[in-house]
Design an enzyme around this catalytic site. Structure first.
Site, mmCIF file in Angstrom:
data_model
loop_
_atom_site.group_PDB
_atom_site.id
_atom_site.type_symbol
_atom_site.label_atom_id
_atom_site.label_comp_id
_atom_site.label_asym_id
_atom_site.label_seq_id
_atom_site.Cartn_x
_atom_site.Cartn_y
_atom_site.Cartn_z
ATOM 1 N N HIS A 1 -2.451 -5.563 -30.358
ATOM 2 C CA HIS A 1 -1.090 -5.733 -29.834
ATOM 3 C C HIS A 1 -1.143 -6.475 -28.508
ATOM 4 O O HIS A 1 -2.100 -6.331 -27.739
ATOM 5 C CB HIS A 1 -0.348 -4.394 -29.710
ATOM 6 N N ASP B 1 1.596 -6.507 -26.272
ATOM 7 C CA ASP B 1 2.407 -5.871 -25.230
ATOM 8 C C ASP B 1 1.551 -4.861 -24.476
ATOM 9 O O ASP B 1 0.534 -4.385 -24.991
ATOM 10 C CB ASP B 1 3.632 -5.185 -25.842
ATOM 11 N N ASP C 1 -6.545 -2.549 -23.047
ATOM 12 C CA ASP C 1 -5.532 -2.128 -24.047
ATOM 13 C C ASP C 1 -4.349 -3.065 -24.039
ATOM 14 O O ASP C 1 -3.454 -2.888 -23.237
ATOM 15 C CB ASP C 1 -5.128 -0.677 -23.718
ATOM 16 N N GLU D 1 3.869 -2.294 -29.567
ATOM 17 C CA GLU D 1 3.099 -1.096 -29.915
ATOM 18 C C GLU D 1 3.274 -0.012 -28.870
ATOM 19 O O GLU D 1 3.410 1.163 -29.185
ATOM 20 C CB GLU D 1 1.612 -1.464 -30.068
ATOM 21 N N GLU D 2 3.266 -0.406 -27.611
ATOM 22 C CA GLU D 2 3.347 0.581 -26.528
ATOM 23 C C GLU D 2 4.751 1.159 -26.381
ATOM 24 O O GLU D 2 4.966 2.053 -25.573
ATOM 25 C CB GLU D 2 2.901 -0.041 -25.193
ATOM 26 N N HIS E 1 -3.266 2.700 -19.585
ATOM 27 C CA HIS E 1 -1.963 3.299 -19.242
ATOM 28 C C HIS E 1 -1.888 3.746 -17.778
ATOM 29 O O HIS E 1 -0.805 4.054 -17.286
ATOM 30 C CB HIS E 1 -1.564 4.492 -20.140
HETATM 31 N N1 BES Z 1 -4.735 1.916 -27.748
HETATM 32 C C1 BES Z 1 -3.826 3.012 -27.749
HETATM 33 C C2 BES Z 1 -4.226 4.093 -28.755
HETATM 34 C C3 BES Z 1 -5.477 4.802 -28.350
HETATM 35 C C4 BES Z 1 -5.404 5.717 -27.308
HETATM 36 C C5 BES Z 1 -6.683 4.604 -28.954
HETATM 37 C C6 BES Z 1 -6.530 6.396 -26.895
HETATM 38 C C7 BES Z 1 -7.817 5.252 -28.526
HETATM 39 C C8 BES Z 1 -7.746 6.154 -27.497
HETATM 40 C C9 BES Z 1 -2.433 2.524 -28.068
HETATM 41 O O1 BES Z 1 -2.135 1.263 -27.526
HETATM 42 C C10 BES Z 1 -1.425 3.460 -27.483
HETATM 43 O O2 BES Z 1 -1.519 3.815 -26.343
HETATM 44 N N2 BES Z 1 -0.463 3.863 -28.277
HETATM 45 C C11 BES Z 1 0.664 4.632 -27.827
HETATM 46 C C12 BES Z 1 1.592 4.744 -29.013
HETATM 47 C C13 BES Z 1 2.933 5.312 -28.749
HETATM 48 C C14 BES Z 1 3.726 4.533 -27.737
HETATM 49 C C15 BES Z 1 3.728 5.399 -30.036
HETATM 50 C C16 BES Z 1 0.203 6.017 -27.377
HETATM 51 O O3 BES Z 1 -0.722 6.602 -27.963
HETATM 52 O O4 BES Z 1 0.772 6.498 -26.388
HETATM 53 MN MN MN Z 2 -3.509 -0.115 -27.517
#
Ligand code: BES
Ligand code: MN
Length: 454
Positions: A92, A94, A125, A156-157, A422
């Protein structure tokens, strides 16, 4: 196939040759603040999609920018050589908002190297995920032995609201034998991982109202419940004393196969001395296999400006992580019912939905997954990938699994436990990133050798 097979050492050399350019393009992407959240400048997400499209055109893909009511995604395709499998590459473009700017040691939207890490929002990320795909495509040049479709999402975020529609509208273009999702984490520096499950997520707001206007806290305080105390009391019902989530109806996926050493976990999280860990069971059970619930923010008067008045209304943002196997709709209903049932002192409680994503479980058996394992082992000089669960969420995966139940899914890591995705000072470990790029290149070569048979 007309193109001669490239040897492993040629691929290693090709990746090494491409790395400086890949790094420079990653830095360019980091400078674009593409945040899909409401209230942010979405022309930056457009710029970011354009930049990704340009990179993919440079890899001789047929590229278009697509949207379905949400933020722009980029799809690039290149047909498979006769008889070869097609691989879908996901990432992604974003990123998350940067939060408190003063906590960053360098500009969040500048890429700055310190101690072998590249700092900047999205450096890991998931702009590193995009660039790992680009690195592999560049390493092969015209000799790409598989068909490729790349899908780079733009929201995605922010919960992937238009994703289902996008996937449905472009279903034919996205069909693939294998999908590589470069948006997860590796086990440690020097130790790769393959992800076997991700948690789901449900985000929502809960608002508590006790008064129709603010009133003098001395004149009325005592008998009258203020909304903020009431909200705090409501929030305290969400965990039991041991710190387990106390909402009936959320499921648990049972024990994890790997344990996370507690000291290492505490250090990586940055937990302060004396603060206990919540819940019971192995750390990995609590992190990957059980639900979790956190309060992400509260709207209430700021302390510096708070008058001596009872607060009439207060609102919290809550995020629930769901165990693999749980269902986001059922889970939301369960939490909503809990909050309404536990309304303290007869307060008015209203719950409003923000966004969600289903959890997923990924089957790591079969020859294509073995091909991936061997690519990882080679890229990490003989170190076997650890099969991990992940506490975060990628809503795309469950949606994709539903649409293409036959596809083999590989969720690979670009982050490491120190990436601080994040948070402030997000960064990418450049040494590990070189391995990630090599691993993906070798992976495509081995998938081509394994063919289309699952
Ligand atoms: N890359 C992350 C998912 C992730 C988090 C993988 C920790 C491995 C370890 C992804 O971009 C993400 O942060 N997704 C959001 C999704 C949500 C907004 C629906 C999340 O998990 O907060
Ligand atoms: Mn991610």
């Amino acid at each position: 196939m007309t193109s001669p097979t490239i040897t492993e050492s040629e691929l290693r050399a090709a990746v090494a040759r491409e790395l400086p350019g890949v790094r420079a393009d990653l830095e360019r992407l980091v400078r674009i603040p593409g945040i899909a959240f409401e209230g942010f400048d979405h022309t930056q997400v457009e710029r970011s999609a354009e930049a990704v499209a340009e990179l993919l055109r440079g890899c001789s893909l047929d590229v278009r920018i697509v949207r379905s009511g949400g933020q722009p995604a980029v799809i690039g395709t290149r047909p498979a050589p006769p008889g070869a499998p097609t691989v879908l590459l996901y990432a992604h473009h974003d990123v998350q908002p940067v939060g408190d700017r003063s906590l960053w040691e360098s500009e969040p939207f500048e890429a700055v190297e310190r101690d072998g890490r590249l700092y900047g929002r999205g450096a890991a990320d998931d702009k590193a995920g995009i660039m790992a795909h680009v690195a592999a495509l560049r390493a092969f040049g015209d000799a790409l032995p598989v068909g490729v479709v790349i899908f780079v999402e733009g929201e995605e975020e922010y919960g992937s609201d238009s994703l289902e529609r996008l996937l449905a509208e472009h279903r034919d273009a996205l069909a693939a034998d294998v999908i590589v999702i470069a948006d997860s984490v590796n086990w440690d520096i020097g130790v790769p991982a393959l992800t076997t499950s991700l948690r789901g997520v449900v985000n929502f707001f809960v608002e508590v109202r006790t008064l129709d206007h603010a009133i003098h806290s001395g004149m009325f305080g005592g008998p009258v419940p203020d909304a903020l105390t009431t909200l705090a009391r409501l929030l305290s019902t969400l965990h039991d004393d041991a710190g387990n989530v106390a909402v009936d109806g959320l499921t648990d996926a049972g024990p994890a196969a790997v344990e996370y050493p507690q000291d290492r976990f505490r250090a990586e999280a940055g937990l302060l001395d004396g603060v206990s860990l919540l819940g019971t069971g192995q750390i990995t059970d609590r992190l990957w296999r059980k639900p979790a619930l956190a309060v992400l923010g509260i709207d209430a008067p700021a302390t510096a400006e708070a008058p001596n008045a009872l607060v009439p209304a207060a609102k919290a943002k809550i995020s629930v992580r769901l165990a693999p196997g749980d269902d986001r709709k059922r889970a939301y209903a369960a939490v909503q019912a809990h909050l309404e049932r536990h309304a303290p002192w007869g307060a008015q409680v209203s719950v409003t939905f923000e966004h969600d994503g289903d959890p997923c479980v990924i089957d790591l058996s079969g020859p294509l997954v073995d091909a991936a394992r061997s690519a990882f082992r080679t890229a990490w000089d003989g170190t076997e990938p650890v099969e991990i669960g992940v506490g975060g969420s990628i809503p795309f995966i469950a949606t994709f699994q539903e649409m293409f139940p036959q596809a083999v899914i590989l969720v690979t890591g670009v982050e490491d436990p120190h990436a601080r995705a994040h948070g402030p000072n997000e960064s990418l470990h450049l040494g590990e990133f070189a391995r990630v790029c090599l691993a993906e290149t070798l992976l495509l070569a081995r998938v081509a050798e394994a063919g289309t048979g699952h």
